[in-house]
Write an enzyme that holds these catalytic residues in place. Sequence first.
Site, PDB file in Angstrom:
ATOM      1  N   PRO A 118       0.832  -1.215   0.000  1.00  0.00           N
ATOM      2  CA  PRO A 118       0.000   0.000   0.000  1.00  0.00           C
ATOM      3  C   PRO A 118       0.862   1.258   0.000  1.00  0.00           C
ATOM      4  CG  PRO A 118      -0.738  -1.548   1.690  1.00  0.00           C
ATOM      5  CD  PRO A 118       0.574  -2.054   1.184  1.00  0.00           C
ATOM      6  N   GLN A 120       2.256   4.978   0.642  1.00  0.00           N
ATOM      7  CA  GLN A 120       2.322   5.982   1.712  1.00  0.00           C
ATOM      8  C   GLN A 120       1.900   5.432   3.069  1.00  0.00           C
ATOM      9  OE1 GLN A 120       0.128   9.378   0.260  1.00  0.00           O
ATOM     10  NE2 GLN A 120       1.673   9.884  -1.259  1.00  0.00           N
ATOM     11  N   GLY A 122       4.358   3.921   5.054  1.00  0.00           N
ATOM     12  CA  GLY A 122       5.567   3.736   5.835  1.00  0.00           C
ATOM     13  C   GLY A 122       6.017   2.289   5.869  1.00  0.00           C
ATOM     14  N   LEU A 123       5.687   1.525   4.818  1.00  0.00           N
ATOM     15  CA  LEU A 123       6.063   0.109   4.738  1.00  0.00           C
ATOM     16  C   LEU A 123       7.166  -0.132   3.704  1.00  0.00           C
ATOM     17  CD1 LEU A 123       2.499  -1.501   4.973  1.00  0.00           C
ATOM     18  CD2 LEU A 123       4.273  -1.511   6.738  1.00  0.00           C
ATOM     19  N   SER A 124       7.776   0.948   3.238  1.00  0.00           N
ATOM     20  CA  SER A 124       8.945   0.876   2.345  1.00  0.00           C
ATOM     21  C   SER A 124       8.636   0.248   0.988  1.00  0.00           C
ATOM     22  CB  SER A 124      10.094   0.127   3.026  1.00  0.00           C
ATOM     23  OG  SER A 124      10.523   0.829   4.139  1.00  0.00           O
ATOM     24  N   GLY A 125       7.602   0.744   0.354  1.00  0.00           N
ATOM     25  CA  GLY A 125       7.226   0.241  -0.962  1.00  0.00           C
ATOM     26  C   GLY A 125       8.230   0.567  -2.044  1.00  0.00           C
ATOM     27  N   SER A 126       8.798   1.774  -2.019  1.00  0.00           N
ATOM     28  CA  SER A 126       9.769   2.169  -3.047  1.00  0.00           C
ATOM     29  C   SER A 126      11.035   1.336  -2.957  1.00  0.00           C
ATOM     30  CB  SER A 126      10.125   3.651  -2.916  1.00  0.00           C
ATOM     31  OG  SER A 126       9.024   4.470  -3.215  1.00  0.00           O
ATOM     32  N   SER A 127      11.569   1.198  -1.732  1.00  0.00           N
ATOM     33  CA  SER A 127      12.829   0.470  -1.597  1.00  0.00           C
ATOM     34  C   SER A 127      12.652  -1.016  -1.877  1.00  0.00           C
ATOM     35  CB  SER A 127      13.442   0.699  -0.218  1.00  0.00           C
ATOM     36  OG  SER A 127      12.562   0.316   0.802  1.00  0.00           O
ATOM     37  N   ASP A 171      15.391   0.418   6.424  1.00  0.00           N
ATOM     38  CA  ASP A 171      14.436  -0.280   5.561  1.00  0.00           C
ATOM     39  C   ASP A 171      15.145  -1.204   4.583  1.00  0.00           C
ATOM     40  OD1 ASP A 171      13.128   1.708   6.853  1.00  0.00           O
ATOM     41  OD2 ASP A 171      12.241   2.636   5.087  1.00  0.00           O
TER      42      ASP A 171
END
Length: 357
Positions: A118, A120, A122-127, A171
């Site tokens: 999901p 935004q 704070g679960l580090s989707g981009s990285s 992360d």
Amino acid sequence: MATDKNAAIEHKAYARVGLLGNPSDVYYGRTISFSLGNFWAGVRLEPSKDLVIVPHPTHDLVQFDSLPHLVNRLQSDGYYGGVRLLMAICKRFHEYCKGNGISLHDRNFTMSYDTNIPRQTGLSGSSAIVCAALSCLLDFYQVRHLIKVEVRPSLILNAEKELGIVAGLQDRVAQVYGGLIYMDFNKKIIEDLGHGEYIPMDVGLLPPLYLIYAENPSDSGKVHSTVQQRWLNGDQFIISSMEEIANIALEGRTALIEKDYAKLGSLMNRNFDLRRQMFGDNALGTLNIEMIEVARCVGAATKFTGSGGAAIVFCPDGDSQVQLLEDACKKACFVFEPVQVIPSLLNEIDRGTMSTR
């Protein structure tokens, strides 16, 4: 490692939860994080004549029904897709190999990605996208044995920094290693080694945990700014608070090893309270604070998984408290899920590159 040079390569990287100590990783602190099996990003790399980065049909949308559709999309999701992330890690990977005398073959590839993390939260989707892509590159060029596991989180972070993403190493370490991991970002360690000290822990030490998050969270990337400047300016309140948060991770490691879950819960709550005092309610946002209060109103221990948008929750009183939490989340329109923890992702080749220190 792929042996057939024509074979497709696929890797996943999982969302991560900052259990204790964040955001002190940006301030030479300590953290404990783990890989969250509920969500992941996957990257696929196939040999091809030309080098192609494939836009995702949803996350890299460039075709719209109308101008208002385009504007609405940008207002809700911003300009951020995954193509730029894949391009950035390709660039940084190439630069690293060139700078360290690692020769790469000249075959090309087509790279694509998907993700269910999901946005935004704070679960580090981009990285996660960058981490999965790096793993594909390591195997395609057959250099996994030449790039140390400890170095890979910095490669990932540098790719994101190239795009203006503000973040710390925590992360990326969690996503490279997988499982439950204790990290020490002591300044001297980083200066001596070029990276922190990363110590994997047994995932079986964790009690049952729960995730709650908002369907439409605030941006998790804007929370660090004023605090970081105050820290750089020598603000003693910020410096001492960050030191206390770092010590929370140190105490938390002992609490986990001893399975002192009452202590773990109190450390989680203290971690959030210190963050709130430093950043202030305006920076944290009303929705994020409400998420914490929903968990606390049933007596659960809770803190952000990252910078906001999702919270990790421990229910010390067991199943009856979990039911109360689930009901409270439903009433407040938050998503509630039991946490799935992913064990270590490292293979034999990876472990062979690790420092013995």
